[in-house]
Write a protein that holds these residues in place. Structure first.
Motif, PDB file in Angstrom:
ATOM      1  N   GLY A 186     -42.338 -64.935   3.908  1.00 51.87           N
ATOM      2  CA  GLY A 186     -42.311 -66.299   3.393  1.00 51.87           C
ATOM      3  C   GLY A 186     -40.997 -67.006   3.662  1.00 51.87           C
ATOM      4  N   SER A 187     -39.981 -66.259   4.038  1.00 58.22           N
ATOM      5  CA  SER A 187     -38.692 -66.880   4.354  1.00 58.22           C
ATOM      6  C   SER A 187     -38.540 -67.100   5.858  1.00 58.22           C
ATOM      7  CB  SER A 187     -37.552 -65.993   3.832  1.00 58.22           C
ATOM      8  OG  SER A 187     -37.545 -66.029   2.424  1.00 58.22           O
ATOM      9  N   TYR A 188     -39.659 -67.188   6.557  1.00 58.57           N
ATOM     10  CA  TYR A 188     -39.608 -67.283   8.014  1.00 58.57           C
ATOM     11  C   TYR A 188     -40.816 -68.021   8.599  1.00 58.57           C
ATOM     12  CZ  TYR A 188     -41.190 -64.951  12.414  1.00 58.57           C
ATOM     13  OH  TYR A 188     -41.726 -64.648  13.628  1.00 58.57           O
ATOM     14  N   ILE A 245     -31.946 -66.766   5.487  1.00 56.26           N
ATOM     15  CA  ILE A 245     -32.867 -67.177   4.418  1.00 56.26           C
ATOM     16  C   ILE A 245     -33.418 -65.944   3.716  1.00 56.26           C
ATOM     17  CG2 ILE A 245     -34.932 -68.522   3.873  1.00 56.26           C
ATOM     18  CD1 ILE A 245     -34.645 -69.842   6.658  1.00 56.26           C
ATOM     19  N   SER A 246     -33.142 -65.806   2.445  1.00 51.35           N
ATOM     20  CA  SER A 246     -33.715 -64.701   1.678  1.00 51.35           C
ATOM     21  C   SER A 246     -33.644 -65.043   0.196  1.00 51.35           C
ATOM     22  CB  SER A 246     -32.950 -63.399   1.958  1.00 51.35           C
ATOM     23  OG  SER A 246     -33.486 -62.360   1.172  1.00 51.35           O
ATOM     24  N   LYS A 247     -34.814 -65.122  -0.421  1.00 51.23           N
ATOM     25  CA  LYS A 247     -34.836 -65.477  -1.840  1.00 51.23           C
ATOM     26  C   LYS A 247     -34.162 -64.375  -2.660  1.00 51.23           C
ATOM     27  CE  LYS A 247     -37.844 -67.000  -5.535  1.00 51.23           C
ATOM     28  NZ  LYS A 247     -39.162 -67.456  -5.944  1.00 51.23           N
ATOM     29  N   SER A 248     -34.558 -63.131  -2.391  1.00 55.00           N
ATOM     30  CA  SER A 248     -33.973 -62.019  -3.150  1.00 55.00           C
ATOM     31  C   SER A 248     -32.543 -61.751  -2.695  1.00 55.00           C
ATOM     32  CB  SER A 248     -34.804 -60.752  -2.936  1.00 55.00           C
ATOM     33  OG  SER A 248     -34.759 -60.396  -1.561  1.00 55.00           O
ATOM     34  N   GLY A 249     -32.297 -62.013  -1.432  1.00 53.05           N
ATOM     35  CA  GLY A 249     -30.967 -61.736  -0.879  1.00 53.05           C
ATOM     36  C   GLY A 249     -30.773 -60.278  -0.521  1.00 53.05           C
ATOM     37  N   THR A 250     -31.806 -59.462  -0.689  1.00 48.79           N
ATOM     38  CA  THR A 250     -31.633 -58.027  -0.440  1.00 48.79           C
ATOM     39  C   THR A 250     -32.651 -57.472   0.553  1.00 48.79           C
ATOM     40  OG1 THR A 250     -33.041 -57.629  -2.354  1.00 48.79           O
ATOM     41  CG2 THR A 250     -30.667 -57.502  -2.723  1.00 48.79           C
ATOM     42  N   THR A 251     -33.446 -58.312   1.165  1.00 46.43           N
ATOM     43  CA  THR A 251     -34.489 -57.798   2.062  1.00 46.43           C
ATOM     44  C   THR A 251     -33.846 -57.141   3.293  1.00 46.43           C
ATOM     45  OG1 THR A 251     -35.917 -59.554   1.267  1.00 46.43           O
ATOM     46  CG2 THR A 251     -36.614 -58.440   3.267  1.00 46.43           C
ATOM     47  N   THR A 252     -34.296 -55.930   3.595  1.00 46.88           N
ATOM     48  CA  THR A 252     -33.615 -55.103   4.600  1.00 46.88           C
ATOM     49  C   THR A 252     -33.588 -55.753   5.990  1.00 46.88           C
ATOM     50  OG1 THR A 252     -34.418 -53.209   3.370  1.00 46.88           O
ATOM     51  CG2 THR A 252     -33.549 -52.763   5.556  1.00 46.88           C
ATOM     52  N   LYS A 272     -52.121 -66.400   7.483  1.00 44.78           N
ATOM     53  CA  LYS A 272     -52.482 -65.007   7.189  1.00 44.78           C
ATOM     54  C   LYS A 272     -51.646 -64.469   6.041  1.00 44.78           C
ATOM     55  CE  LYS A 272     -52.417 -63.296  11.510  1.00 44.78           C
ATOM     56  NZ  LYS A 272     -52.727 -62.603  12.780  1.00 44.78           N
ATOM     57  N   GLN A 273     -50.355 -64.776   6.042  1.00 47.03           N
ATOM     58  CA  GLN A 273     -49.536 -64.324   4.910  1.00 47.03           C
ATOM     59  C   GLN A 273     -49.986 -64.997   3.623  1.00 47.03           C
ATOM     60  OE1 GLN A 273     -45.300 -65.121   4.690  1.00 47.03           O
ATOM     61  NE2 GLN A 273     -45.144 -63.999   2.771  1.00 47.03           N
ATOM     62  N   LEU A 274     -50.208 -66.323   3.715  1.00 48.05           N
ATOM     63  CA  LEU A 274     -50.587 -67.071   2.511  1.00 48.05           C
ATOM     64  C   LEU A 274     -51.825 -66.454   1.860  1.00 48.05           C
ATOM     65  CD1 LEU A 274     -50.073 -69.600   0.745  1.00 48.05           C
ATOM     66  CD2 LEU A 274     -51.576 -70.873   2.282  1.00 48.05           C
ATOM     67  N   GLY A 303     -53.490 -63.498   2.782  1.00 50.10           N
ATOM     68  CA  GLY A 303     -53.459 -62.044   2.665  1.00 50.10           C
ATOM     69  C   GLY A 303     -52.671 -61.600   1.448  1.00 50.10           C
ATOM     70  N   GLU A 304     -51.510 -62.213   1.249  1.00 43.72           N
ATOM     71  CA  GLU A 304     -50.641 -61.809   0.147  1.00 43.72           C
ATOM     72  C   GLU A 304     -51.145 -62.375  -1.187  1.00 43.72           C
ATOM     73  OE1 GLU A 304     -46.179 -61.006   1.232  1.00 43.72           O
ATOM     74  OE2 GLU A 304     -46.265 -62.860   0.101  1.00 43.72           O
ATOM     75  N   SER A 305     -51.829 -63.506  -1.124  1.00 41.23           N
ATOM     76  CA  SER A 305     -52.311 -64.111  -2.373  1.00 41.23           C
ATOM     77  C   SER A 305     -53.574 -63.428  -2.875  1.00 41.23           C
ATOM     78  CB  SER A 305     -52.594 -65.606  -2.158  1.00 41.23           C
ATOM     79  OG  SER A 305     -51.411 -66.274  -1.800  1.00 41.23           O
TER      80      SER A 305
HETATM   81  O1  PA5 Z   1     -43.907 -63.881   0.035  1.00 39.59           O
HETATM   82  C1  PA5 Z   1     -43.107 -63.006  -0.159  1.00 39.59           C
HETATM   83  O2  PA5 Z   1     -42.718 -62.726  -1.288  1.00 39.59           O
HETATM   84  C2  PA5 Z   1     -42.519 -62.205   0.969  1.00 39.59           C
HETATM   85  O3  PA5 Z   1     -43.098 -62.475   2.194  1.00 39.59           O
HETATM   86  C3  PA5 Z   1     -41.066 -62.594   1.077  1.00 39.59           C
HETATM   87  O4  PA5 Z   1     -40.965 -63.942   1.382  1.00 39.59           O
HETATM   88  C4  PA5 Z   1     -40.367 -61.766   2.129  1.00 39.59           C
HETATM   89  O5  PA5 Z   1     -40.500 -60.406   1.813  1.00 39.59           O
HETATM   90  C5  PA5 Z   1     -38.907 -62.136   2.216  1.00 39.59           C
HETATM   91  O6  PA5 Z   1     -38.302 -62.022   0.963  1.00 39.59           O
HETATM   92  P1  PA5 Z   1     -36.893 -62.605   0.672  1.00 39.59           P
HETATM   93  O7  PA5 Z   1     -36.971 -64.071   0.831  1.00 39.59           O
HETATM   94  O8  PA5 Z   1     -36.556 -62.188  -0.712  1.00 39.59           O
HETATM   95  O9  PA5 Z   1     -35.950 -62.001   1.696  1.00 39.59           O
END
Ligand code: PA5
Length: 440
Positions: free
Chosen positions: A80-82, A135-142, A277-279, A281-283
């Motif tokens: 989601g950050s990409y 870009i990273s909401k958590s700031g810790t994504t590997t 697909k992410q929207l 699939g993940e939802s």
């Molecule tokens: O939708 C989600 O939660 C994930 O796809 C995240 O966006 C993804 O794992 C990246 O996370 P983050 O922004 O914390 O690095």
């Protein structure tokens, strides 16, 4: 604006259409009244109207600065950050050849862990002026953290720490997390991923808007398109394309159509499908439920996946994104000697050929037992794309509630991370690592 045509898919439904729509209306009410599961993640609903105007101006100022001082913007993020930024940029910028009008190239990193890819990118950056948007909401994504560590050093070695800090933009949580801490320490300009918006719903926040604006795309038009779709949906409860789409796909799922293919006839839409697909699939993919979201680029994939869609396991439904008119038609000429047998198309433009392929394929798939719906956009531009993104987001919320899941969480995403950390030897994961290594 956007039009949804389900008329050829609905005859496949065994359930009563009015009843399905009534069920969807209940789900819509959960979403609008904010009474369903995950209701603390609904900030995206009002976002096209209700956004931070100061930050929006800072995004545009940063985009202007990047245009001035960089040939390339490297966008570091995953999921989601990409995907939202890439979807919009690839849909609206030339897919072949250089970026036009002096805007920087936008390159992506941190969306996998390939050293081949990263080395390739580093080599391509040689001799180019570049900035980074991490870009990273958590700031810790590997994945993005690894790429950023490498690219940050590259930039610092190239222009010095102080100048690098002026060319690194961090989009992250407003107060917490490793990236926020680093950004504050180094003095990077920060943009915010709002608390009440999950990654896959964040394309119209700074997460998507900074890279999109840096690419020279009209973000005002993108937001306006989303705002217009929002208005259409909110003004017509129970009777808009998003509710129809959500009702149809759930009705078909109950009849065993477990896979939805999103099809496009425009290569620039490839990453819109990846975002979609992410929207979805993940939802929706949780609690043993969900429609598996797949995608095809047509007519390309008719020469690879066409056989399965036409004739394979009948678990498929199909949704086509149709662009009625391309911005620059290509008209076919006549040849003195008609060796390729195409003179019958002389004077026709390629849109006619593409549309005929689309219509012919739609009928063939219907004959093959695949319910096909069509989402039409008059043309592909920032406004129509904004409307399309918002349409899919709203429909996804309704669809998830019809399905009976929380469309706004993603508990399953953690499992691979735990195993990866254990195998990497991350402190705190030692015992799990030992167990896993025995299984390998
Ligand atoms: O939708 C989600 O939660 C994930 O796809 C995240 O966006 C993804 O794992 C990246 O996370 P983050 O922004 O914390 O690095």
């Amino acid at each position: 604006m956007l039009k949804l045509d389900t008329s050829k898919a609905r005859p496949f439904l065994q359930a009563d259409w009015a009843e399905l729509k009534a069920e969807a209306s209940v789900a819509e009410k959960f979403l609008k009244d904010r009474t369903g599961a995950g209701n603390d993640f609904l900030g995206w609903i009002d976002l096209p109207e209700n956004y931070d105007k100061d930050e929006y101006a800072r995004i545009q100022a940063a985009a202007r600065k990047i245009k001035e001082d960089s040939d390339v913007l490297v966008v570091v993020g995953i999921g989601g950050s990409y995907l939202g930024a890439r979807a919009v940029i690839e849909a609206l910028r030339p897919l072949v050849g250089p970026a036009k009008d002096g805007y920087p190239e936008i390159w992506f990193a941190g969306n996998q862990i390939s050293s081949t890819y990263l080395n390739n990118l580093i080599r391509a950056l040689e001799g180019r002026r570049f900035s980074i948007n991490v870009i990273s909401k958590s700031g810790t994504t590997t994945e993005p953290a690894i790429a950023f560590r490498v690219l940050k050093k590259l930039l610092e070695d190239k222009v010095g720490k102080e100048e690098a800090a002026r060319r690194i933009y961090a989009t992250t949580d407003k107060a917490r997390g490793a990236l926020k801490k680093l950004a504050d320490k180094e003095g990077y300009e920060c943009f915010v991923v709002p608390d009440d918006i999950g990654g896959r719903y964040s394309v119209l926040t700074a997460v998507g808007l900074l890279p999109i604006a840096a690419a020279g795309i009209d973000v005002d038009a993108l937001m306006q398109g989303a705002a217009d779709m929002r208005r259409l949906i909110l003004d017509n409860p129970g009777n808009h394309p998003a509710i129809e789409y959500a009702a149809l796909r759930n009705g078909l799922l109950r009849q065993g159509k477990q896979v939805e293919i999103l099809a496009n006839y425009e290569p620039g839409l490839h990453f819109v499908s990846e975002w979609w697909k992410q929207l979805y699939g993940e939802s929706e993919g949780k609690d043993g439920k969900g429609i598996f979201p797949a995608s095809v680029d047509l007519t390309t994939d008719l020469h690879s996946m066409g056989q399965f869609i036409q004739d394979g396991n009948r678990i498929l439904m199909e949704t086509v994104i149709r662009i009625a008119h391309s911005s620059e038609p290509v008209v076919l000429g006549a040849e003195a000697e008609d060796l390729d047998g195409l003179n019958y198309l002389a004077g026709r433009d390629m849109d006619f050929v593409n549309e005929s392929a689309m219509r012919g394929t739609q009928l063939a798939h219907l004959d093959g037992g695949v319910p096909v719906s069509v989402i039409s956009l008059e043309t592909l531009n920032a406004h129509s794309l904004g409307a399309l993104l918002y349409f899919f987001e709203f429909a996804c919320g309704i669809s998830g509630y019809i399905l009976g899941v929380n469309p706004f969480d993603q508990p399953g995403v953690e499992s691979y991370k735990k195993n990866m950390f254990a195998l990497l030897g991350k402190p705190g994961f030692e015992a799990a690592g030992e167990e896993l290594r025995k299984r390998l």
